[in-house]
Design a protein around this motif. Structure first.
Motif, PDB file in Angstrom:
ATOM      1  N   PHE A 158       0.837  -1.207   0.000  1.00 10.51           N
ATOM      2  CA  PHE A 158       0.000   0.000   0.000  1.00 10.51           C
ATOM      3  C   PHE A 158       0.867   1.250   0.000  1.00 10.51           C
ATOM      4  O   PHE A 158       0.628   2.194  -0.771  1.00 10.51           O
ATOM      5  N   ILE A 159       1.875   1.280   0.854  1.00  8.03           N
ATOM      6  CA  ILE A 159       2.752   2.454   0.951  1.00  8.03           C
ATOM      7  C   ILE A 159       3.488   2.689  -0.356  1.00  8.03           C
ATOM      8  O   ILE A 159       3.526   3.812  -0.883  1.00  8.03           O
ATOM      9  N   LEU A 160       4.060   1.631  -0.915  1.00  7.34           N
ATOM     10  CA  LEU A 160       4.854   1.780  -2.129  1.00  7.34           C
ATOM     11  C   LEU A 160       3.994   2.188  -3.327  1.00  7.34           C
ATOM     12  O   LEU A 160       4.408   3.023  -4.144  1.00  7.34           O
ATOM     13  N   LYS A 161       2.809   1.630  -3.421  1.00 11.74           N
ATOM     14  CA  LYS A 161       1.902   2.020  -4.513  1.00 11.74           C
ATOM     15  C   LYS A 161       1.466   3.471  -4.358  1.00 11.74           C
ATOM     16  O   LYS A 161       1.381   4.219  -5.336  1.00 11.74           O
ATOM     17  N   ALA A 162       1.191   3.881  -3.123  1.00  8.38           N
ATOM     18  CA  ALA A 162       0.743   5.253  -2.876  1.00  8.38           C
ATOM     19  C   ALA A 162       1.847   6.266  -3.184  1.00  8.38           C
ATOM     20  O   ALA A 162       1.567   7.371  -3.658  1.00  8.38           O
ATOM     21  N   LEU A 163       3.094   5.912  -2.921  1.00  8.37           N
ATOM     22  CA  LEU A 163       4.210   6.815  -3.209  1.00  8.37           C
ATOM     23  C   LEU A 163       4.398   7.047  -4.705  1.00  8.37           C
ATOM     24  O   LEU A 163       5.017   8.039  -5.119  1.00  8.37           O
ATOM     25  N   ARG A 164       3.841   6.180  -5.522  1.00  8.36           N
ATOM     26  CA  ARG A 164       3.967   6.310  -6.972  1.00  8.36           C
ATOM     27  C   ARG A 164       3.315   7.590  -7.502  1.00  8.36           C
ATOM     28  O   ARG A 164       3.644   8.047  -8.595  1.00  8.36           O
ATOM     29  N   LYS A 165       2.414   8.172  -6.735  1.00 14.28           N
ATOM     30  CA  LYS A 165       1.734   9.381  -7.208  1.00 14.28           C
ATOM     31  C   LYS A 165       2.692  10.552  -7.401  1.00 14.28           C
ATOM     32  O   LYS A 165       2.364  11.524  -8.091  1.00 14.28           O
ATOM     33  N   TYR A 166       3.880  10.454  -6.792  1.00  7.86           N
ATOM     34  CA  TYR A 166       4.855  11.534  -6.935  1.00  7.86           C
ATOM     35  C   TYR A 166       5.740  11.381  -8.179  1.00  7.86           C
ATOM     36  O   TYR A 166       6.564  12.244  -8.466  1.00  7.86           O
TER      37      TYR A 166
END
Length: 271
Positions: A158-166
């Motif tokens: 979840f964290i790694l996928k969410a960081l992709r927005k940057y």
């Protein structure tokens, strides 16, 4: 006779100094991990094209200065453990899962905790992106090795996928068990672009504070793992510790043959 001895000693010292100089030269090529270095020294780094730095030490202007030197800069981001010197320690210390062996100031973190996820993604991740870093250097996905269950695996994902927005590149430091599972489940590309593996050729004796050479068995495991990452299309980096000249030559050949990049750190503090 005394003169002869002095000449021999001078030659030996010269060889030793040349050997260490050559070791440093072989290290100063492309990639360097300096998360323990001061901002003043970090700004002065000139021998590397790719740097890994502690993000909290630098502001937007600092990153701009490094970019003017054509540097690509990854920000260290610890998502799997909680350090007791971070300003958010008191808020999250009750969410830790256990002690972190050999690192007295850290505890493993429950990465499934929603508040922790929000901190990593929307506070720390945003700050890194806003400062102009080129990527995330993600540490301690090894929490999944320590607590191998779907809750922890899902929290990391979840964290790694969410960081992709940057839209920043992401390197996973360590975390071989987690990374291998992501590759097997064909999820890796959704979350990260490369891996960094410490101590493929070297080893660390934490108790006696000494550096040595990795056993052939352990080295073979990591070589197979990095080959798996390479076959999955991931970039591969190595961080070794105080490798001697013979080991450096082995590392150089291995990385050259495989298209990997590597760094030989002088100490565990990465200064």
């Amino acid at each position: 006779m005394k003169k002869f001895v002095l000449i021999v000693l001078a030659i030996v010292c010269g060889i030793v100094l040349f050997t260490f100089a050559k070791a440093d030269f072989m290290s100063n090529k492309y990639y360097g991990v300096f998360i323990g270095i001061s901002k003043e020294d970090g700004i002065k780094l000139n021998n590397y094209q790719v740097l890994v730095l502690e993000s909290t030490e630098y502001d937007k202007d600092d990153i701009k200065k490094l970019h003017e030197k054509n540097k690509k800069i990854y920000a260290y981001l610890n998502i799997g453990s909680l350090e007791n010197y971070r300003p958010y320690y008191e808020e999250f210390k009750d969410k830790t899962l256990g002690t972190y062996e050999n690192w007295e100031d850290e505890s493993w973190m429950d990465v499934s905790d929603k508040n922790w996820q929000n901190l990593i993604v929307n506070d720390l991740g945003k700050s890194i992106a806003d400062k102009g870093f080129d990527g995330f250097f993600i540490d301690n996905c090894d929490v999944y090795y320590q607590f191998e269950n779907e809750k922890i695996f899902g929290g990391l994902c979840f964290i790694l996928k969410a960081l992709r927005k940057y839209n920043l590149n992401t390197i996973i430091n360590g975390g071989d068990i987690f990374v291998s599972k992501c590759i097997d489940e064909k999820k890796s590309k959704e979350m990260f672009d490369g891996v960094n593996q410490e101590c493929v050729f070297t080893s660390i004796d934490f108790e006696n504070k000494k550096y040595g050479k990795k056993s052939a068995k352990d080295r073979e495991y990591f070589i197979q793992y990095l080959n798996k990452a390479k076959m999955d299309g991931l970039k591969v980096f190595l961080t070794e510790y105080k490798a001697d000249i013979v080991t450096l030559q082995e590392i150089e050949k291995y990385c050259k043959d495989n298209g990997f990049h590597w760094y030989n750190a002088r100490n565990l503090e990465l200064k």
